[in-house]
Scaffold this motif. Sequence first.
Motif, PDB file in Angstrom:
ATOM      1  N   GLY A   1       0.806  -1.221   0.000  1.00 66.78           N
ATOM      2  CA  GLY A   1       0.000   0.000   0.000  1.00 66.78           C
ATOM      3  C   GLY A   1       0.835   1.265   0.000  1.00 66.78           C
ATOM      4  O   GLY A   1       0.719   2.111  -0.873  1.00 66.78           O
ATOM      5  N   CYS A   2       1.732   1.399   0.993  1.00 66.42           N
ATOM      6  CA  CYS A   2       2.511   2.640   1.143  1.00 66.42           C
ATOM      7  C   CYS A   2       3.956   2.506   0.679  1.00 66.42           C
ATOM      8  O   CYS A   2       4.634   3.505   0.462  1.00 66.42           O
ATOM      9  CB  CYS A   2       2.473   3.109   2.599  1.00 66.42           C
ATOM     10  N   GLY A   3       4.445   1.273   0.552  1.00 64.97           N
ATOM     11  CA  GLY A   3       5.810   1.057   0.082  1.00 64.97           C
ATOM     12  C   GLY A   3       6.876   1.127   1.165  1.00 64.97           C
ATOM     13  O   GLY A   3       8.064   1.028   0.870  1.00 64.97           O
ATOM     14  N   LYS A   4       6.481   1.282   2.424  1.00 67.23           N
ATOM     15  CA  LYS A   4       7.454   1.368   3.517  1.00 67.23           C
ATOM     16  C   LYS A   4       7.964  -0.019   3.887  1.00 67.23           C
ATOM     17  O   LYS A   4       7.223  -0.989   3.865  1.00 67.23           O
ATOM     18  CB  LYS A   4       6.816   2.008   4.748  1.00 67.23           C
ATOM     19  N   LEU A   5       9.257  -0.077   4.235  1.00 63.31           N
ATOM     20  CA  LEU A   5       9.845  -1.321   4.711  1.00 63.31           C
ATOM     21  C   LEU A   5       9.583  -1.447   6.204  1.00 63.31           C
ATOM     22  O   LEU A   5       9.838  -0.513   6.965  1.00 63.31           O
ATOM     23  CB  LEU A   5      11.357  -1.336   4.471  1.00 63.31           C
ATOM     24  N   LYS A   6       9.074  -2.603   6.610  1.00 60.08           N
ATOM     25  CA  LYS A   6       8.786  -2.866   8.016  1.00 60.08           C
ATOM     26  C   LYS A   6       9.151  -4.299   8.336  1.00 60.08           C
ATOM     27  O   LYS A   6       9.273  -5.142   7.447  1.00 60.08           O
ATOM     28  CB  LYS A   6       7.297  -2.649   8.324  1.00 60.08           C
ATOM     29  N   ASN A   7       9.297  -4.572   9.629  1.00 62.47           N
ATOM     30  CA  ASN A   7       9.534  -5.929  10.088  1.00 62.47           C
ATOM     31  C   ASN A   7       8.332  -6.796   9.719  1.00 62.47           C
ATOM     32  O   ASN A   7       7.199  -6.336   9.752  1.00 62.47           O
ATOM     33  CB  ASN A   7       9.734  -5.916  11.606  1.00 62.47           C
ATOM     34  N   ARG A   8       8.571  -8.037   9.390  1.00 64.06           N
ATOM     35  CA  ARG A   8       7.507  -8.932   8.930  1.00 64.06           C
ATOM     36  C   ARG A   8       6.379  -9.083   9.948  1.00 64.06           C
ATOM     37  O   ARG A   8       5.220  -9.228   9.576  1.00 64.06           O
ATOM     38  CB  ARG A   8       8.116 -10.291   8.591  1.00 64.06           C
ATOM     39  N   GLU A   9       6.705  -9.030  11.246  1.00 61.02           N
ATOM     40  CA  GLU A   9       5.685  -9.158  12.291  1.00 61.02           C
ATOM     41  C   GLU A   9       4.755  -7.952  12.358  1.00 61.02           C
ATOM     42  O   GLU A   9       3.697  -8.010  12.950  1.00 61.02           O
ATOM     43  CB  GLU A   9       6.334  -9.380  13.661  1.00 61.02           C
ATOM     44  N   GLN A  10       5.144  -6.829  11.759  1.00 57.29           N
ATOM     45  CA  GLN A  10       4.338  -5.605  11.778  1.00 57.29           C
ATOM     46  C   GLN A  10       3.400  -5.496  10.572  1.00 57.29           C
ATOM     47  O   GLN A  10       2.743  -4.477  10.404  1.00 57.29           O
ATOM     48  CB  GLN A  10       5.249  -4.374  11.795  1.00 57.29           C
ATOM     49  N   LEU A  11       3.350  -6.525   9.752  1.00 54.07           N
ATOM     50  CA  LEU A  11       2.561  -6.483   8.523  1.00 54.07           C
ATOM     51  C   LEU A  11       1.569  -7.640   8.444  1.00 54.07           C
ATOM     52  O   LEU A  11       1.770  -8.692   9.041  1.00 54.07           O
ATOM     53  CB  LEU A  11       3.498  -6.538   7.311  1.00 54.07           C
ATOM     54  N   ILE A  12       0.503  -7.433   7.683  1.00 54.43           N
ATOM     55  CA  ILE A  12      -0.482  -8.474   7.376  1.00 54.43           C
ATOM     56  C   ILE A  12       0.044  -9.227   6.152  1.00 54.43           C
ATOM     57  O   ILE A  12       0.429  -8.613   5.162  1.00 54.43           O
ATOM     58  CB  ILE A  12      -1.850  -7.855   7.021  1.00 54.43           C
ATOM     59  N   LYS A  13       0.051 -10.543   6.219  1.00 51.91           N
ATOM     60  CA  LYS A  13       0.521 -11.350   5.092  1.00 51.91           C
ATOM     61  C   LYS A  13      -0.679 -11.978   4.385  1.00 51.91           C
ATOM     62  O   LYS A  13      -1.493 -12.653   5.004  1.00 51.91           O
ATOM     63  CB  LYS A  13       1.460 -12.446   5.588  1.00 51.91           C
ATOM     64  N   ILE A  14      -0.767 -11.732   3.087  1.00 55.11           N
ATOM     65  CA  ILE A  14      -1.813 -12.332   2.251  1.00 55.11           C
ATOM     66  C   ILE A  14      -1.111 -13.254   1.261  1.00 55.11           C
ATOM     67  O   ILE A  14      -0.199 -12.831   0.556  1.00 55.11           O
ATOM     68  CB  ILE A  14      -2.637 -11.255   1.530  1.00 55.11           C
ATOM     69  N   THR A  15      -1.539 -14.508   1.218  1.00 60.70           N
ATOM     70  CA  THR A  15      -0.826 -15.535   0.466  1.00 60.70           C
ATOM     71  C   THR A  15      -1.733 -16.250  -0.517  1.00 60.70           C
ATOM     72  O   THR A  15      -2.875 -16.545  -0.205  1.00 60.70           O
ATOM     73  CB  THR A  15      -0.226 -16.575   1.443  1.00 60.70           C
ATOM     74  N   LYS A  16      -1.178 -16.538  -1.697  1.00 61.75           N
ATOM     75  CA  LYS A  16      -1.832 -17.447  -2.648  1.00 61.75           C
ATOM     76  C   LYS A  16      -1.238 -18.819  -2.375  1.00 61.75           C
ATOM     77  O   LYS A  16      -0.055 -19.054  -2.612  1.00 61.75           O
ATOM     78  CB  LYS A  16      -1.561 -17.024  -4.088  1.00 61.75           C
ATOM     79  N   GLN A  17      -2.067 -19.723  -1.826  1.00 61.19           N
ATOM     80  CA  GLN A  17      -1.599 -21.041  -1.402  1.00 61.19           C
ATOM     81  C   GLN A  17      -1.141 -21.902  -2.563  1.00 61.19           C
ATOM     82  O   GLN A  17      -1.708 -21.847  -3.647  1.00 61.19           O
ATOM     83  CB  GLN A  17      -2.721 -21.797  -0.696  1.00 61.19           C
ATOM     84  N   ASN A  18      -0.119 -22.715  -2.293  1.00 67.09           N
ATOM     85  CA  ASN A  18       0.259 -23.776  -3.212  1.00 67.09           C
ATOM     86  C   ASN A  18      -0.408 -25.045  -2.735  1.00 67.09           C
ATOM     87  O   ASN A  18      -0.484 -25.265  -1.546  1.00 67.09           O
ATOM     88  CB  ASN A  18       1.774 -23.969  -3.214  1.00 67.09           C
ATOM     89  N   PRO A  19      -0.899 -25.924  -3.512  1.00 64.33           N
ATOM     90  CA  PRO A  19      -0.996 -25.865  -4.972  1.00 64.33           C
ATOM     91  C   PRO A  19      -2.357 -25.388  -5.486  1.00 64.33           C
ATOM     92  O   PRO A  19      -2.528 -25.199  -6.680  1.00 64.33           O
ATOM     93  CB  PRO A  19      -0.794 -27.320  -5.365  1.00 64.33           C
ATOM     94  N   ASP A  20      -3.347 -25.153  -4.598  1.00 66.08           N
ATOM     95  CA  ASP A  20      -4.701 -24.863  -5.083  1.00 66.08           C
ATOM     96  C   ASP A  20      -4.919 -23.427  -5.546  1.00 66.08           C
ATOM     97  O   ASP A  20      -5.897 -23.143  -6.221  1.00 66.08           O
ATOM     98  CB  ASP A  20      -5.757 -25.253  -4.040  1.00 66.08           C
ATOM     99  N   GLY A  21      -4.039 -22.479  -5.179  1.00 68.20           N
ATOM    100  CA  GLY A  21      -4.150 -21.109  -5.655  1.00 68.20           C
ATOM    101  C   GLY A  21      -5.150 -20.242  -4.915  1.00 68.20           C
ATOM    102  O   GLY A  21      -5.452 -19.143  -5.343  1.00 68.20           O
ATOM    103  N   GLU A  22      -5.660 -20.713  -3.767  1.00 68.66           N
ATOM    104  CA  GLU A  22      -6.620 -19.929  -2.987  1.00 68.66           C
ATOM    105  C   GLU A  22      -5.902 -18.772  -2.295  1.00 68.66           C
ATOM    106  O   GLU A  22      -4.826 -18.934  -1.724  1.00 68.66           O
ATOM    107  CB  GLU A  22      -7.288 -20.821  -1.939  1.00 68.66           C
ATOM    108  N   VAL A  23      -6.496 -17.564  -2.342  1.00 68.48           N
ATOM    109  CA  VAL A  23      -5.921 -16.381  -1.709  1.00 68.48           C
ATOM    110  C   VAL A  23      -6.502 -16.248  -0.304  1.00 68.48           C
ATOM    111  O   VAL A  23      -7.716 -16.179  -0.133  1.00 68.48           O
ATOM    112  CB  VAL A  23      -6.210 -15.114  -2.547  1.00 68.48           C
ATOM    113  N   ILE A  24      -5.611 -16.213   0.712  1.00 69.48           N
ATOM    114  CA  ILE A  24      -6.047 -16.182   2.110  1.00 69.48           C
ATOM    115  C   ILE A  24      -5.225 -15.173   2.917  1.00 69.48           C
ATOM    116  O   ILE A  24      -4.148 -14.762   2.496  1.00 69.48           O
ATOM    117  CB  ILE A  24      -5.902 -17.569   2.783  1.00 69.48           C
TER     118      ILE A  24
END
Length: 81
Positions: free
Chosen positions: A8-31
């Motif tokens: 969204g904003c392009g700022k670098l932050k620690n991974r724990e400070q961010l929401i992670k949205i993933t496209k799962q392998n192998p079914d491709g579902e976005v969660i």
Amino acid sequence: MVDRKCAGCGKLKNREQLIKITKQNPDGEVIINHSNKIFGRSVYLCYNNSCIEAVFKKNRISKVLKAPVPEDLKGKLINEF
């Protein structure tokens, strides 16, 4: 820890400070990946509504994940965070 960039904003932050949205392998579902245990192509967002609004307005999640985004994902993100 490893820094990640908010889509969204392009700022670098620690991974724990961010929401992670993933496209799962192998079914491709976005969660929303709460545990960071699910593998696949991912995008990160800050925990604020302006970043969430920005990525949906510019369709960045779909572009980064190379997959269609579920209609209810935006509502889940805004309500949960």
